[in-house]
Design an enzyme around this catalytic site. Sequence first.
Site, short mmCIF file in Angstrom:
data_model
loop_
_atom_site.label_atom_id
_atom_site.label_comp_id
_atom_site.label_asym_id
_atom_site.label_seq_id
_atom_site.Cartn_x
_atom_site.Cartn_y
_atom_site.Cartn_z
N ASP A 1 -1.54 28.31 19.96
CA ASP A 1 -0.89 27.15 20.56
C ASP A 1 -0.57 27.46 22.03
O ASP A 1 -0.04 28.54 22.34
CB ASP A 1 0.39 26.82 19.79
N GLU B 1 -2.47 20.63 21.46
CA GLU B 1 -2.73 21.88 22.19
C GLU B 1 -2.92 23.07 21.24
O GLU B 1 -2.78 24.22 21.62
CB GLU B 1 -1.59 22.18 23.15
#
Length: 310
Positions: free
Chosen positions: A176, A219
């Site tokens: 992430d 993301e």
Amino acid sequence: MKILIADDDRVSRRLLEAVLVKLGHQVIVVTEGASALSALLEADAPRLAILDWQMPDLDGLAVCRAVRAQAPEYAYILLLTSMHRQEDRTLAYEAGVDDFLNKPLDVSDLRSRLRVGERVLDLQAKLLQAQAVLRHQATHDHLTGLWNRRMILDTLARALETAIEEQQPIAVALADIDHFKQINDKHGHAAGDAVLRETADRMRAVLRAQDAIGRYGGEEFLLVLPDCDPGAAVSVLERARMGVVGRPVDAGHVSLEVSVSAGVAWASARVESSALVQAADEALYRAKAGGRNRVEGQPVHPSSPGNHLT
């Protein structure tokens, strides 16, 4: 265009070759059916062939039938013949012949039929290109070029089946981008998109040949690491993390320092793919809570509730 001539008649063969060369084509010449079939099944096979109906070994129809059954790409086939009966031509069409050239050869007729063949092959090439584009769009993330969520999960399912069959370890990771919302809020979505693309490229660059990576959502990226023990899995993710943090990302109007946090889970027994992803997510949470820009890992045990394959 590369064109195959298959004709055992020397005079007819040489006339055809001379005309085709004069028209600017690359010509391959064979004298019997078996050689024609072999040439049309090669990786870089001619896309257009002129086959004599009557040939030693395999005749033109037999070659055509075999090409239609075996060739990976379509070849436009002209049949060279002096037979004009409708039943003969019906038989040839049923064998997969596209068109006919009459004996004796008429050069203007040859030119016309070649133009038809070229138009058909050009249309087919455009259709195949359009299919490839649609296939890519259906399986890849449009921004990063990575596998999309559905495909990376399918990849994980297949990799897990292989790991079980071959009794190999497997690891899964979730990575992430740290503080990604702040990047979007402060610098705009164009900068955020640039960070996503560059992060994806840098992580993909350090993976092993057998590894896979996809955009899991937002993301977040999902990595599938087949035949990977715990030490190797953590090493792969550390290389990915260092590849991202190693230099600033050029986001157009601004240069940004970017880092990722990652959670890795591994197993060497029969576990569900959902259990691996869940464990990787839990490890990612610890990496975030532990200060970000780090890798955390944990095993998945088959004795845990819900981890057994049914």
